[in-house]
Design an enzyme around this catalytic site. Structure first.
Site, PDB file in Angstrom:
ATOM      1  N   SER A  11      25.114  49.046  54.594  1.00 38.16           N
ATOM      2  CA  SER A  11      26.216  48.076  54.657  1.00 38.16           C
ATOM      3  C   SER A  11      26.380  47.472  56.054  1.00 38.16           C
ATOM      4  O   SER A  11      27.474  47.084  56.441  1.00 38.16           O
ATOM      5  CB  SER A  11      27.526  48.738  54.215  1.00 38.16           C
ATOM      6  N   ALA A  14      22.868  43.133  57.647  1.00 38.17           N
ATOM      7  CA  ALA A  14      21.857  42.643  56.701  1.00 38.17           C
ATOM      8  C   ALA A  14      22.305  42.896  55.260  1.00 38.17           C
ATOM      9  O   ALA A  14      22.336  41.965  54.431  1.00 38.17           O
ATOM     10  CB  ALA A  14      20.510  43.309  56.984  1.00 38.17           C
ATOM     11  N   GLN A  48      26.962  45.027  71.096  1.00 40.97           N
ATOM     12  CA  GLN A  48      27.905  44.628  72.152  1.00 40.97           C
ATOM     13  C   GLN A  48      27.737  43.165  72.550  1.00 40.97           C
ATOM     14  O   GLN A  48      28.641  42.356  72.438  1.00 40.97           O
ATOM     15  CB  GLN A  48      27.668  45.489  73.399  1.00 40.97           C
ATOM     16  N   GLY A  49      26.509  42.856  73.032  1.00 39.55           N
ATOM     17  CA  GLY A  49      26.282  41.596  73.755  1.00 39.55           C
ATOM     18  C   GLY A  49      26.590  40.369  72.934  1.00 39.55           C
ATOM     19  O   GLY A  49      27.266  39.447  73.391  1.00 39.55           O
ATOM     20  N   GLY A  50      26.105  40.314  71.696  1.00 38.63           N
ATOM     21  CA  GLY A  50      26.421  39.165  70.870  1.00 38.63           C
ATOM     22  C   GLY A  50      25.299  38.749  69.935  1.00 38.63           C
ATOM     23  O   GLY A  50      24.372  39.511  69.665  1.00 38.63           O
ATOM     24  N   GLU A 116      21.839  36.271  78.364  1.00 37.20           N
ATOM     25  CA  GLU A 116      21.213  37.595  78.443  1.00 37.20           C
ATOM     26  C   GLU A 116      19.784  37.422  78.932  1.00 37.20           C
ATOM     27  O   GLU A 116      19.261  36.306  78.979  1.00 37.20           O
ATOM     28  CB  GLU A 116      21.261  38.302  77.088  1.00 37.20           C
ATOM     29  N   HIS A 244      16.054  50.206  75.616  1.00 37.16           N
ATOM     30  CA  HIS A 244      16.983  49.368  76.382  1.00 37.16           C
ATOM     31  C   HIS A 244      16.992  49.887  77.812  1.00 37.16           C
ATOM     32  O   HIS A 244      17.046  51.094  78.034  1.00 37.16           O
ATOM     33  CB  HIS A 244      18.386  49.436  75.777  1.00 37.16           C
ATOM     34  N   ARG A 291      13.135  42.835  78.359  1.00 44.69           N
ATOM     35  CA  ARG A 291      13.569  44.236  78.326  1.00 44.69           C
ATOM     36  C   ARG A 291      12.482  45.239  78.652  1.00 44.69           C
ATOM     37  O   ARG A 291      12.714  46.226  79.346  1.00 44.69           O
ATOM     38  CB  ARG A 291      14.047  44.576  76.914  1.00 44.69           C
ATOM     39  N   HIS A 353      16.238  52.127  71.623  1.00 41.74           N
ATOM     40  CA  HIS A 353      17.302  51.203  71.223  1.00 41.74           C
ATOM     41  C   HIS A 353      17.025  50.485  69.911  1.00 41.74           C
ATOM     42  O   HIS A 353      17.876  50.414  69.039  1.00 41.74           O
ATOM     43  CB  HIS A 353      17.451  50.178  72.348  1.00 41.74           C
ATOM     44  N   ARG A 388      11.639  42.700  71.335  1.00 46.23           N
ATOM     45  CA  ARG A 388      12.687  41.821  70.797  1.00 46.23           C
ATOM     46  C   ARG A 388      13.449  41.087  71.901  1.00 46.23           C
ATOM     47  O   ARG A 388      13.809  41.687  72.915  1.00 46.23           O
ATOM     48  CB  ARG A 388      13.663  42.669  69.993  1.00 46.23           C
ATOM     49  N   LEU A 394      20.914  40.764  65.210  1.00 46.15           N
ATOM     50  CA  LEU A 394      22.040  40.474  64.309  1.00 46.15           C
ATOM     51  C   LEU A 394      21.743  39.193  63.527  1.00 46.15           C
ATOM     52  O   LEU A 394      21.971  39.115  62.320  1.00 46.15           O
ATOM     53  CB  LEU A 394      23.336  40.316  65.113  1.00 46.15           C
TER      54      LEU A 394
HETATM   55  C1  LIG Z   1      24.531  50.064  70.914  1.00 42.86           C
HETATM   56  C2  LIG Z   1      23.830  48.904  70.274  1.00 42.86           C
HETATM   57  C3  LIG Z   1      24.055  47.620  70.748  1.00 42.86           C
HETATM   58  C4  LIG Z   1      23.405  46.530  70.159  1.00 42.86           C
HETATM   59  N1  LIG Z   1      23.699  45.264  70.594  1.00 42.86           N
HETATM   60  C5  LIG Z   1      23.163  44.199  69.937  1.00 42.86           C
HETATM   61  C6  LIG Z   1      23.554  42.870  70.261  1.00 42.86           C
HETATM   62  O1  LIG Z   1      24.392  42.640  71.119  1.00 42.86           O
HETATM   63  N2  LIG Z   1      22.968  41.847  69.573  1.00 42.86           N
HETATM   64  C7  LIG Z   1      22.040  42.046  68.593  1.00 42.86           C
HETATM   65  O2  LIG Z   1      21.538  41.080  67.996  1.00 42.86           O
HETATM   66  N3  LIG Z   1      21.663  43.314  68.259  1.00 42.86           N
HETATM   67  C8  LIG Z   1      22.214  44.373  68.889  1.00 42.86           C
HETATM   68  N4  LIG Z   1      21.854  45.648  68.520  1.00 42.86           N
HETATM   69  C9  LIG Z   1      20.927  45.838  67.405  1.00 42.86           C
HETATM   70  C10 LIG Z   1      21.655  45.518  66.114  1.00 42.86           C
HETATM   71  O3  LIG Z   1      22.960  46.031  66.180  1.00 42.86           O
HETATM   72  C11 LIG Z   1      20.939  46.125  64.920  1.00 42.86           C
HETATM   73  O4  LIG Z   1      19.572  45.859  64.968  1.00 42.86           O
HETATM   74  C12 LIG Z   1      21.496  45.528  63.634  1.00 42.86           C
HETATM   75  O5  LIG Z   1      22.899  45.660  63.627  1.00 42.86           O
HETATM   76  C13 LIG Z   1      20.885  46.220  62.433  1.00 42.86           C
HETATM   77  O6  LIG Z   1      21.577  45.790  61.290  1.00 42.86           O
HETATM   78  P1  LIG Z   1      21.126  46.355  59.879  1.00 42.86           P
HETATM   79  O7  LIG Z   1      22.055  45.761  58.891  1.00 42.86           O
HETATM   80  O8  LIG Z   1      19.686  46.173  59.703  1.00 42.86           O
HETATM   81  O9  LIG Z   1      21.347  47.946  59.991  1.00 42.86           O
HETATM   82  P2  LIG Z   1      22.653  48.788  60.361  1.00 42.86           P
HETATM   83  O10 LIG Z   1      23.721  47.942  60.914  1.00 42.86           O
HETATM   84  O11 LIG Z   1      22.209  49.935  61.197  1.00 42.86           O
HETATM   85  O12 LIG Z   1      23.133  49.340  58.945  1.00 42.86           O
HETATM   86  C14 LIG Z   1      22.392  50.343  58.295  1.00 42.86           C
HETATM   87  C15 LIG Z   1      23.177  50.802  57.091  1.00 42.86           C
HETATM   88  O13 LIG Z   1      22.356  51.648  56.294  1.00 42.86           O
HETATM   89  C16 LIG Z   1      23.077  52.827  55.961  1.00 42.86           C
HETATM   90  N5  LIG Z   1      22.106  53.878  55.667  1.00 42.86           N
HETATM   91  C17 LIG Z   1      21.152  54.405  56.479  1.00 42.86           C
HETATM   92  N6  LIG Z   1      20.438  55.329  55.806  1.00 42.86           N
HETATM   93  C18 LIG Z   1      20.943  55.369  54.548  1.00 42.86           C
HETATM   94  C19 LIG Z   1      20.635  56.137  53.381  1.00 42.86           C
HETATM   95  N7  LIG Z   1      19.646  57.029  53.344  1.00 42.86           N
HETATM   96  N8  LIG Z   1      21.364  55.929  52.268  1.00 42.86           N
HETATM   97  C20 LIG Z   1      22.406  55.037  52.260  1.00 42.86           C
HETATM   98  N9  LIG Z   1      22.741  54.299  53.350  1.00 42.86           N
HETATM   99  C21 LIG Z   1      22.013  54.462  54.460  1.00 42.86           C
HETATM  100  C22 LIG Z   1      23.965  53.043  57.155  1.00 42.86           C
HETATM  101  O14 LIG Z   1      25.031  53.927  56.840  1.00 42.86           O
HETATM  102  C23 LIG Z   1      24.414  51.614  57.414  1.00 42.86           C
HETATM  103  O15 LIG Z   1      25.432  51.245  56.508  1.00 42.86           O
HETATM  104  C24 LIG Z   1      22.490  46.750  69.104  1.00 42.86           C
HETATM  105  C25 LIG Z   1      22.261  48.037  68.642  1.00 42.86           C
HETATM  106  C26 LIG Z   1      22.930  49.103  69.204  1.00 42.86           C
HETATM  107  C27 LIG Z   1      22.684  50.482  68.677  1.00 42.86           C
END
Ligand SMILES: Cc1cc2nc3c(=O)[nH]c(=O)nc-3n(C[C@H](O)[C@H](O)[C@H](O)COP(=O)(O)OP(=O)(O)OC[C@H]3O[C@@H](n4cnc5c(N)ncnc54)[C@H](O)[C@@H]3O)c2cc1C
Length: 535
Positions: A11, A14, A48-50, A116, A244, A291, A353, A388, A394
């Site tokens: 959730s 993506a 954080q960053g955006g 950035e 990172h 990076r 990261h 990246r 995001l």
């Molecule tokens: C500290 C930090 C700062 C960041 N800052 C930035 C930024 O400023 N800008 C940027 O573009 N990116 C940033 N990123 C990267 C970015 O946040 C992530 O790459 C992006 O949010 C990933 O989105 P996602 O939807 O793919 O996965 P996620 O947001 O990680 O969501 C994964 C989901 O899958 C669920 N899940 C996992 N395993 C299972 C399972 N087995 N069964 C059911 N559910 C499961 C989790 O509970 C969660 O709901 C940052 C990352 C971190 C950690």
């Protein structure tokens, strides 16, 4: 047994975007599951960053060029073009106008564009330094208004249900692999259900937690990649683990990210003696180099001089009140551990990261397994290549979440998806005879060993010897953990441990296989002969 049209696992940005877009058709039935108890909990929540947008000074060509340069020659130009062409408009339509994310604006009400590392222009939209939290809150709130989205927390996907693997019909062996849903562990009931779906979407995020030092939260352990790998999906670019450069190196807050936006706003890196050092490694862009270069420069300083950390100075570069208003979360977290960033430099080290590779997908999010899509960090669209560009992940989740939803909608409308298999053909989850309760000490201990191995032998700087050693030890652990898994009652921790060792092996093997240093994959044993970039 539960049945739905579209099963989305995860959730974060993506999964939530895909669900929201599919939900526009009121006839669609979407089930969105997350292993967390709080649906906001994800990597998205900590960003954080955006997120990259399109400022008046910017254009798609320049963004494509920046992505390709940061990606060190391994980014897919087609994926970069898709992101640059579609991303800014979707950001406006979905995040700003659709769910109302309150991005920061200046005193005239215009967007406040941030900068950035490795970006040519100021083009990053943010909500203070808690952009991810604002996005997650807005998306989940919008999903809660959709009657055709069933949001289910505390539900950990264990394995994908695929034919021929789970079929009792031997003739299925001659058919392509096809996904029909997933086995899902209900953390409250402690039982496993079969979730059947016409289409399944993996959106499970990253795997930073397989490393000792990481910016990622607890749930980031590679579940989706491990499930896809076991099911036979094509996995690519697994060696490209992005570190990172700047995570807080203070006891009590290890791994807390100090956003790249801090350097974007003028912060500079210093040795513990107060000397700037980035000019030695990147004479032109210095602290705003990509990076991988900055992270390895810090690593080099730590190794060469035996420092435990380097310093990041913002205090002398930005007025105190601006620091507090631009970086409220970083300011507050550092204060909690005794660092006033308006006065003191911040002790930092690199941390695992982001994962640039993983489940191969096409421009619509389709994996190599029929009826299985992957989006966000678990997928590899090719966008990030070997490194990246900040604030593009995001946006990638948003763009491919949307594209995937559109593709699934089209397939459902055209009746292109096969119907579900006969219910009784899919075996129930069988735990009969298992009496051993999960031992948390074993899970914790094994996970720590994996994290340590990955940190030392499959980290920022790699060599054939280190990687071979890691692979030998990880194979041994894989055997032990698999035996333990087969004899023990299921728990979320056990599922995560099994996946962590599996993905750790995938990373280590990909890294050993690839002798060429590129982007965030750096082989010190072959670097000079292969002419990769950096230090
Ligand atoms: C500290 C930090 C700062 C960041 N800052 C930035 C930024 O400023 N800008 C940027 O573009 N990116 C940033 N990123 C990267 C970015 O946040 C992530 O790459 C992006 O949010 C990933 O989105 P996602 O939807 O793919 O996965 P996620 O947001 O990680 O969501 C994964 C989901 O899958 C669920 N899940 C996992 N395993 C299972 C399972 N087995 N069964 C059911 N559910 C499961 C989790 O509970 C969660 O709901 C940052 C990352 C971190 C950690």
């Amino acid at each position: 047994m539960l049945q739905t049209e579209v099963l989305i696992i995860g959730s974060g940005i993506a999964g939530a975007t895909a669900a929201l877009r599919l939900a526009r058709n009121p006839r669609r039935q979407i089930t969105l599951i997350t292993r967390a108890s709080d649906p906001h909990e994800s990597n998205t929540r900590y960003a954080q960053g955006g997120i990259v947008g399109r400022s008046p000074a910017d254009d798609a060509e320049t963004l494509v060029r920046d992505i390709l340069v940061a990606g060190a020659g391994a980014s897919s130009p087609e994926a970069a073009r898709i992101l640059a062409d579609e991303g800014p408009a979707l950001l406006k339509e979905i995040l700003i106008e659709g769910v109302g994310v309150p991005f920061d604006r200046d005193e005239n009400g215009e967007m406040n564009w941030g900068n950035e590392a490795a970006h040519t222009n100021r083009r990053i939209l943010h909500v203070g330094d808690e952009t991810g939290r604002a996005i997650a809150v807005a998306l989940i709130e919008a999903l809660r208004q959709c009657p055709n989205v069933h949001l289910q927390t505390d539900s950990t996907a264990v394995d994908l249900i695929t034919y021929p693997h789970h079929s009792r019909d031997p003739l299925c062996a001659y058919e392509p692999i096809i996904c029909h849903g997933a086995y899902v562990f209900d953390r409250k009931e402690r039982t496993v259900h079969r979730h059947l779906a016409s289409t399944t979407v993996l959106a499970t995020g990253g795997l930073g937690r397989i490393y000792r030092v990481t910016t990622n939260p607890m749930g980031s352990r590679g579940d989706g990649v491990a499930m896809a790998h076991r099911a036979g999906a094509r996995i690519i670019n697994a060696e490209y683990v992005q570190f990172h450069p700047t995570a807080l190196a203070t006891p009590g807050a290890e791994g807390f990210l100090i956003s790249e936006a801090v350097r974007g706003e003028g912060g500079i890196l210093l040795t513990p003696d107060g000397e700037p050092f980035m000019a030695q490694y990147a004479p032109e862009r210095k602290d705003l180099a990509p990076r991988d270069i900055v992270a390895r420069a810090i690593h080099d300083q730590l190794e060469t001089h035996g420092y435990s950390h380097v310093l990041l100075d913002l205090a002398t570069r930005m007025p105190a009140d601006e620091i507090r208003s631009r970086f409220p979360n970083i300011y507050a977290t550092c204060m909690e551990v005794g660092i006033d960033i308006t006065r003191d430099p911040i002790p930092v080290v690199p941390a695992a990261h982001y994962f640039c590779g993983w489940v191969w997908v096409d421009e619509h999010g389709r994996s190599s397994i029929q009826n299985l899509y992957a989006i966000g960090e678990v997928s590899c669209t090719g966008l990030h290549g070997a490194n990246r560009l900040a604030s593009t992940s995001l946006l990638e989740g948003l763009v491919w979440g949307n594209r995937t939803a559109e593709r699934i909608e089209a397939e459902l409308q055209e009746g292109m998806l096969p119907g579900p298999p006969p219910w009784d053909d899919i075996p129930r989850w069988d735990e009969s005879g298992l009496v051993v309760e999960t031992d948390p000490a074993l899970i914790y201990g094994d996970l720590q060993t994996i994290q340590s191995l990955m940190w030392h032998y499959v980290g920022l700087v790699r060599s054939g010897d280190r990687l071979s050693r890691a692979i030998r030890e990880l194979r041994h652990m894989w055997n032990e953990i698999e035996t333990f898994y087969r004899a023990t009652k299921l728990s979320d921790g056990l599922i995560g441990l099994r996946n962590a060792v599996e993905v750790a092996l995938i990373v280590a093997q990909a890294a050993r296989h690839n002798h060429q240093s590129r982007g965030c994959h750096f082989r010190q044993d072959t670097f000079t002969s292969q002419g990769g970039r950096l230090i």
